[in-house]
Design a protein around this motif. Structure first.
Motif, PDB file in Angstrom:
ATOM      1  N   SER A   1       1.085  -1.391  -0.046  1.00 17.29           N
ATOM      2  CA  SER A   1       0.150   0.116   0.252  1.00 17.29           C
ATOM      3  C   SER A   1       0.751   1.234   0.388  1.00 17.29           C
ATOM      4  N   ARG A   2       1.580   1.419   0.796  1.00 15.09           N
ATOM      5  CA  ARG A   2       2.934   2.716   0.760  1.00 15.09           C
ATOM      6  C   ARG A   2       3.871   2.643  -0.369  1.00 15.09           C
ATOM      7  N   ALA A   3       4.008   1.350  -1.271  1.00 15.60           N
ATOM      8  CA  ALA A   3       4.677   1.540  -2.287  1.00 15.60           C
ATOM      9  C   ALA A   3       3.791   1.820  -3.688  1.00 15.60           C
ATOM     10  N   ARG A   4       2.474   0.997  -3.481  1.00 16.15           N
ATOM     11  CA  ARG A   4       1.295   2.217  -4.334  1.00 16.15           C
ATOM     12  C   ARG A   4       1.021   3.308  -4.059  1.00 16.15           C
ATOM     13  N   GLN A   5       1.163   3.856  -3.230  1.00  9.78           N
ATOM     14  CA  GLN A   5       0.828   4.947  -3.171  1.00  9.78           C
ATOM     15  C   GLN A   5       2.063   6.151  -3.555  1.00  9.78           C
ATOM     16  N   ARG A   6       2.957   5.803  -3.359  1.00  5.07           N
ATOM     17  CA  ARG A   6       4.385   6.552  -4.143  1.00  5.07           C
ATOM     18  C   ARG A   6       4.457   6.193  -5.145  1.00  5.07           C
ATOM     19  N   VAL A   7       3.880   5.738  -6.165  1.00  2.00           N
ATOM     20  CA  VAL A   7       3.986   5.579  -7.710  1.00  2.00           C
ATOM     21  C   VAL A   7       2.432   5.710  -7.692  1.00  2.00           C
ATOM     22  N   ALA A   8       1.791   6.256  -7.645  1.00  2.00           N
ATOM     23  CA  ALA A   8       0.762   6.320  -7.541  1.00  2.00           C
ATOM     24  C   ALA A   8       0.770   8.003  -8.627  1.00  2.00           C
ATOM     25  N   GLU A   9       1.530   8.931  -9.196  1.00  2.00           N
ATOM     26  CA  GLU A   9       1.579   9.902  -9.424  1.00  2.00           C
ATOM     27  C   GLU A   9       2.196   9.400 -11.172  1.00  2.00           C
ATOM     28  N   ILE A  10       3.147   8.229 -11.332  1.00  2.00           N
ATOM     29  CA  ILE A  10       2.843   7.593 -12.312  1.00  2.00           C
ATOM     30  C   ILE A  10       1.724   6.790 -13.305  1.00  2.00           C
ATOM     31  N   ARG A  11       1.493   6.186 -12.046  1.00  2.00           N
ATOM     32  CA  ARG A  11       0.005   5.038 -12.735  1.00  2.00           C
ATOM     33  C   ARG A  11      -1.422   6.182 -13.275  1.00  2.00           C
ATOM     34  N   GLU A  12      -1.104   7.045 -12.813  1.00  2.00           N
ATOM     35  CA  GLU A  12      -2.042   8.214 -12.632  1.00  2.00           C
ATOM     36  C   GLU A  12      -1.666   9.072 -14.361  1.00  2.00           C
ATOM     37  N   ARG A  13      -0.133   9.104 -14.739  1.00  2.00           N
ATOM     38  CA  ARG A  13      -0.701  10.126 -15.524  1.00  2.00           C
ATOM     39  C   ARG A  13      -1.167   8.971 -17.027  1.00  2.00           C
ATOM     40  N   PRO A  14      -1.903  10.137 -17.704  1.00  2.00           N
ATOM     41  CA  PRO A  14      -2.411  10.103 -18.817  1.00  2.00           C
ATOM     42  C   PRO A  14      -1.365   8.971 -20.268  1.00  2.00           C
ATOM     43  N   PRO A  15      -1.687   7.878 -20.491  1.00  2.00           N
ATOM     44  CA  PRO A  15      -1.740   7.343 -21.713  1.00  2.00           C
ATOM     45  C   PRO A  15      -0.700   8.426 -22.704  1.00  2.00           C
ATOM     46  N   VAL A  16       0.154   8.017 -22.917  1.00  2.00           N
ATOM     47  CA  VAL A  16       0.159   9.361 -24.769  1.00  2.00           C
ATOM     48  C   VAL A  16       0.531   8.228 -25.599  1.00  2.00           C
ATOM     49  N   PRO A  17      -0.752   8.659 -26.665  1.00  2.00           N
ATOM     50  CA  PRO A  17      -0.617   7.596 -28.111  1.00  2.00           C
ATOM     51  C   PRO A  17       0.267   7.309 -28.667  1.00  2.00           C
ATOM     52  N   ARG A  18       0.543   6.244 -29.194  1.00  2.00           N
ATOM     53  CA  ARG A  18       2.130   5.609 -30.225  1.00  2.00           C
ATOM     54  C   ARG A  18       2.512   7.106 -31.107  1.00  2.00           C
ATOM     55  N   ALA A  19       0.747   7.109 -31.810  1.00  2.00           N
ATOM     56  CA  ALA A  19       1.270   8.377 -32.744  1.00  2.00           C
ATOM     57  C   ALA A  19       2.098   9.992 -32.537  1.00  2.00           C
ATOM     58  N   GLU A  20       1.772  10.328 -31.042  1.00  2.07           N
ATOM     59  CA  GLU A  20       1.942  11.206 -30.596  1.00  2.07           C
ATOM     60  C   GLU A  20       3.704  11.361 -30.241  1.00  2.07           C
ATOM     61  N   HIS A  21       3.680   9.957 -30.021  1.00  2.00           N
ATOM     62  CA  HIS A  21       5.471   9.855 -29.421  1.00  2.00           C
ATOM     63  C   HIS A  21       6.143   9.342 -31.096  1.00  2.00           C
ATOM     64  N   ASP A  22       5.448   8.535 -31.519  1.00  2.53           N
ATOM     65  CA  ASP A  22       6.410   9.294 -32.257  1.00  2.53           C
ATOM     66  C   ASP A  22       6.612  10.536 -33.466  1.00  2.53           C
ATOM     67  N   ARG A  23       5.870  11.142 -32.756  1.00  2.00           N
ATOM     68  CA  ARG A  23       5.950  12.742 -33.820  1.00  2.00           C
ATOM     69  C   ARG A  23       6.550  12.794 -32.625  1.00  2.00           C
ATOM     70  N   VAL A  24       6.585  13.391 -31.565  1.00  2.00           N
ATOM     71  CA  VAL A  24       7.659  13.998 -30.903  1.00  2.00           C
ATOM     72  C   VAL A  24       8.854  13.890 -31.003  1.00  2.00           C
ATOM     73  N   LEU A  25       9.260  12.589 -30.979  1.00  2.00           N
ATOM     74  CA  LEU A  25      10.184  12.038 -31.370  1.00  2.00           C
ATOM     75  C   LEU A  25      10.880  12.103 -32.570  1.00  2.00           C
ATOM     76  N   ALA A  26      10.160  12.610 -33.015  1.00  2.00           N
ATOM     77  CA  ALA A  26      10.716  13.087 -34.251  1.00  2.00           C
ATOM     78  C   ALA A  26      11.223  14.468 -34.607  1.00  2.00           C
ATOM     79  N   ALA A  27      10.402  14.493 -33.826  1.00  2.00           N
ATOM     80  CA  ALA A  27      10.902  15.992 -33.707  1.00  2.00           C
ATOM     81  C   ALA A  27      12.485  16.990 -33.466  1.00  2.00           C
ATOM     82  N   PHE A  28      12.133  15.876 -31.321  1.00  2.00           N
ATOM     83  CA  PHE A  28      13.107  16.126 -31.304  1.00  2.00           C
ATOM     84  C   PHE A  28      14.359  15.157 -31.802  1.00  2.00           C
ATOM     85  N   ARG A  29      14.293  14.781 -32.298  1.00  2.00           N
ATOM     86  CA  ARG A  29      15.432  13.916 -32.974  1.00  2.00           C
ATOM     87  C   ARG A  29      16.372  14.764 -33.848  1.00  2.00           C
TER      88      ARG A  29
END
Length: 288
Positions: free
Chosen positions: A152-180
């Motif tokens: 339970s304590r661990a779950r509270q510590r990682v809650a922020e990561i688990r609650e982040r909205p997932p990034v669509p793969r297409a958006e991830h690829d687009r941003v990474l391509a622009a970064f590169r």
């Protein structure tokens, strides 16, 4: 169980054994050592009374990893510079089947590194591998109630990561391509636009490779650093999947792996750049 039957079952459950060890230790080499030890114990044990072989193997892997994790904490205290997990290739580049979910992501592993060893074991075994708390209690030499509280304590510590909205793969690829594109072109202005204003750069050289030993924060500072490093590159860059997410691997002139970058992306921008350049953590990555 015959030797042939055990080998068949072992191949089926090996990804889970590796998955437990990697999530607990954050290192591919360490996880592979645990896998080897689990196989040696399984092949020499009397498994006639074992009803659930997967649960048995996972629990043994967790017990071995827990002992390693406790000793590793001492080494981590003297680690030079920031610590990042050893990159795990997933997708088409994976050397073998890998169980991929949020718990194998780089961001999650970084947060789990801040947990105590018992918290990390309780969380990984229960929340990722559905191991009952009575079995977790045996691994940790605690009561079932204590194991439940640790998870339970661990779950509270990682809650922020688990609650982040997932990034669509297409958006991830687009941003990474622009970064590169901006990085390779040395276009400072374009790179700043790709980065979040409060973007963070974290590098793990482990004292064995040239790397910033402190976090670098702010789009302008991160962009200037990245462009400066890119100007010195003499090899090639390849897009890969790392820890379940798009990443980049940079090779040297002789085809050696120099670094692997993973990213956190939100709102169409790069929030963090995580650069692994410790050669000891890149040995398992194939050269070009």
């Amino acid at each position: 169980m015959t030797a042939a039957a055990l080998e068949g079952e072992w191949e089926r459950h090996r990804p889970a054994v590796f998955g437990v060890a990697y999530r607990l230790l954050g290192g591919v080499a360490d996880a592979e050592d645990v896998v080897q030890e689990v196989w040696l114990r399984a092949s020499s044990a009397d498994l006639s009374a074992v009803r659930d072989l997967r649960a048995w193997l996972v629990t043994v892997a967790a017990r071995i990893s827990y002992n390693v994790l406790k000793s590793a904490r001492v080494r981590r205290e003297s680690y030079v510079g920031p610590w990042l997990p050893e990159p795990l290739l997933t997708g088409p580049d994976a050397a073998e089947p890998v169980l991929v979910d949020e718990s194998v992501g780089t961001a999650m592993l970084i947060v789990m590194e801040e947990l105590t060893p018992p918290e990390r074991v309780a969380f990984v075994l229960h929340d990722v591998f559905d191991v009952p708390f009575d079995q977790i209690a045996e691994v940790l030499d605690r009561t079932s109630a204590a194991a439940r509280k640790l998870a339970s304590r661990a779950r509270q510590r990682v809650a922020e990561i688990r609650e982040r909205p997932p990034v669509p793969r297409a958006e991830h690829d687009r941003v990474l391509a622009a970064f590169r594109a901006a990085t390779e072109a040395g276009d400072l202005d374009a790179l700043i636009k790709v980065l979040h204003p409060e973007a963070v750069y974290i590098a793990d050289g482990g004292g064995k490779a040239l790397a910033a030993r402190k976090l670098v924060r702010g789009a302008a500072r991160v962009a200037a650093l990245l462009v400066g490093v890119e100007k010195r590159r003499v090899g090639s860059v390849k897009a890969i999947e790392v820890n379940g997410e798009p990443g980049l691997v940079t090779y040297g002139a002789a085809g050696e792996v120099l670094r692997i970058d993973t990213f956190e992306i939100a709102g169409g921008r790069v929030v963090s750049v995580r650069r692994q350049s410790n050669p000891e953590k890149l040995q398992h990555i194939d050269h070009t």
